[in-house]
Motif scaffolding. Structure first.
Motif, short mmCIF file in Angstrom:
data_model
loop_
_atom_site.label_atom_id
_atom_site.label_comp_id
_atom_site.label_asym_id
_atom_site.label_seq_id
_atom_site.Cartn_x
_atom_site.Cartn_y
_atom_site.Cartn_z
N LEU A 98 -7.42 3.41 3.09
CA LEU A 98 -6.81 2.14 2.71
C LEU A 98 -7.67 1.36 1.72
O LEU A 98 -7.14 0.61 0.90
CB LEU A 98 -6.56 1.29 3.96
CG LEU A 98 -5.64 1.92 5.02
CD1 LEU A 98 -5.44 0.97 6.18
CD2 LEU A 98 -4.29 2.30 4.41
N GLN A 126 0.83 -1.21 0.00
CA GLN A 126 0.00 0.00 0.00
C GLN A 126 0.86 1.26 0.00
O GLN A 126 0.55 2.23 -0.69
CB GLN A 126 -0.93 -0.02 1.21
CG GLN A 126 -2.01 -1.09 1.13
CD GLN A 126 -2.81 -1.21 2.42
OE1 GLN A 126 -2.33 -0.85 3.50
NE2 GLN A 126 -4.02 -1.73 2.32
N ILE A 150 -6.91 2.25 -1.96
CA ILE A 150 -5.55 2.09 -2.48
C ILE A 150 -5.49 0.82 -3.32
O ILE A 150 -5.73 -0.28 -2.81
CB ILE A 150 -4.53 2.00 -1.33
CG1 ILE A 150 -4.58 3.26 -0.47
CG2 ILE A 150 -3.12 1.81 -1.89
CD1 ILE A 150 -3.67 3.21 0.74
#
Length: 441
Positions: free
Chosen positions: A97, A76, A100
């Protein structure tokens, strides 16, 4: 629909990451080592300096390896960097998150198609000889049935000697120590950080013998909080170790962190903790070795002024934990003061770790260097009280080029060979650290 789509993409990315992790994990033990990470992360074509920071951010527990969860975090971070984000310790905290995507890894598709042939796959369906995993397992069990009737520890639980020692200590020895109160009478019980700690190198010597400069010479840069000068500049014990960013951590904080092997220093009191700190910075050498910079040993009128803590006791504690002890001497400071004599005497029992470094040797010519070397060995012989001659490295460990006007070409060649020998000794520290932990346990 957007929520369902994001969840679907997240699941696909996780499956992709699992596939990538199985490929990058060369040993198949569920851990991605530094060498494995270097090979795999380089496919992102990011600068090496940024990839070092990626490792530091992902390895938050400072374990020296990445599990699957840490590997996903590293992917990530790489994806964010490829999108133009600036790297920092909080790069994942400030990002969404779920949005991503997987990073671009150049040539990975071709490597996966080649790597799955003739190697283990995640589901074990393809093998080089065309046989099934069950057939290969049965053949292997027949080969080794007589030699290894059973395995006491699984290969996943024990992936290295240190992991095995840690498991044996926690399961077998620690209960005995607690039952018989061994920790109250002899030494405190060991923690996981004592096993996981990186090898340590401690530098000792009088002030202005080049201890801090020696560390700077090996790192090729100055560590946070370093001060160099002709007068006593390092007034505290400084542990220089790897970290995600450059910062100084006070001694009161570092001794209470469970992942740090310095909890035993609390017995030296607040006066010492005020003179103790940890300097962290991202550096490839500090990923393998930790340096301990010490205050200059007092001499002359200065040693009449008592320190506010047990200096000899602290050096003795660090000596028992360190894997190499470098005693630095200056050609113009060969006298061994009373305090320095007490410090060297406290190192008995760790003489196999001691190396002598005659630093700043380019400040004298060849004839004077021979006399200085003889005087140093004579002074050490009286203090160490041992018939064996200790290894002495001669050189000038700083970033300045060697001045051939005094020593000539022979002296320059000598310095270069001595420096290579010392660096070889430093490279051998991780193996020695493993041997030391096995022996002490």
């Amino acid at each position: 629909m957007d929520i369902l789509s994001s969840r679907s993409n997240t699941k696909q990315d996780e499956e992709k990451y699992r596939h990538w992790f199985d490929y990058a994990d060369a040993d198949g033990d569920g851990r991605l080592t530094g060498d494995d990470a270097v090979k795999f992360f380089s496919l992102s074509q990011l600068p090496r300096a940024e990839l070092k920071q990626v490792w530091a951010i992902a390895d938050v527990k400072r374990q020296g390896f990445l599990g699957f969860k840490e590997f996903v975090s590293a992917m990530q971070v790489i994806s964010l960097l490829q999108s133009g984000n600036d790297i920092g310790p909080d790069i994942l905290k400030n990002a969404d998150l779920e949005k991503i995507g997987a990073p671009t890894m150049v040539g990975l598709v071709e490597l996966l198609s080649k790597g799955l042939r003739g190697s283990k796959s995640s589901n074990g369906s393809i093998h080089s000889n065309g046989s099934s995993p069950q057939q290969q397992a049965s053949q292997t069990s027949q080969w080794f049935r007589e030699k290894t009737p059973r395995r006491s520890l699984s290969s996943v639980s024990v992936t290295s000697i240190v992991d095995g020692l840690k498991k044996l200590y926690i399961e077998k020895l620690k209960p005995l120590e607690v039952t018989y109160r061994f920790n109250d009478f002899v030494s405190p019980t060991l923690t996981e950080s004592d096993f996981d700690a990186k090898p340590q190198v401690m530098l000792l010597g009088q002030y202005s013998t080049g201890k801090t400069t020696f560390i700077k010479h090996l790192l090729r840069t100055s560590y946070p909080g370093a001060h160099i000068g002709p007068e006593p500049t390092t007034d505290r014990f400084v542990v220089v170790m790897g970290g995600a960013d450059e910062r100084n951590v006070p001694g009161n904080t570092i001794v209470v962190q469970a992942d740090m092997p310095f909890s035993g220093l609390t017995r030296f009191g607040q006066a010492f903790l005020a003179k103790f700190e940890c300097s962290q910075m991202p550096h490839p050498l500090l990923d393998h070795i930790t340096f301990v910079d010490t205050p200059g040993v007092l001499s002359g009128e200065k040693q009449r002024t008592q320190r506010s803590y047990d200096f000899t006791g602290v050096t003795e504690w660090f000596a028992s934990k360190c894997d190499l002890i470098l005693l630095l001497f200056d050609p113009h400071k060969l006298d061994i003061s009373d305090e320095f004599k007490r410090v060297i005497t406290s190192l008995r029992g760790n003489t196999d770790k001691i190396r002598i470094v005659l630093n700043k040797a380019d400040q004298v010519d060849t004839q004077q260097l021979m006399r200085v070397y003889g005087a140093l060995m004579w002074s050490l012989g009286k203090v160490l009280n041992t018939p064996e001659v200790m290894r002495v490295y001669i050189g000038s460990f700083n970033d300045r080029p060697i001045d051939e006007t005094k020593l000539g070409p022979i002296g320059k060649d000598l310095f270069e060979r001595e420096q290579e020998d010392l660096l070889s000794d430093l490279k051998d520290i991780p193996r020695k650290a493993c041997d030391r932990k096995s022996t002490s346990l």
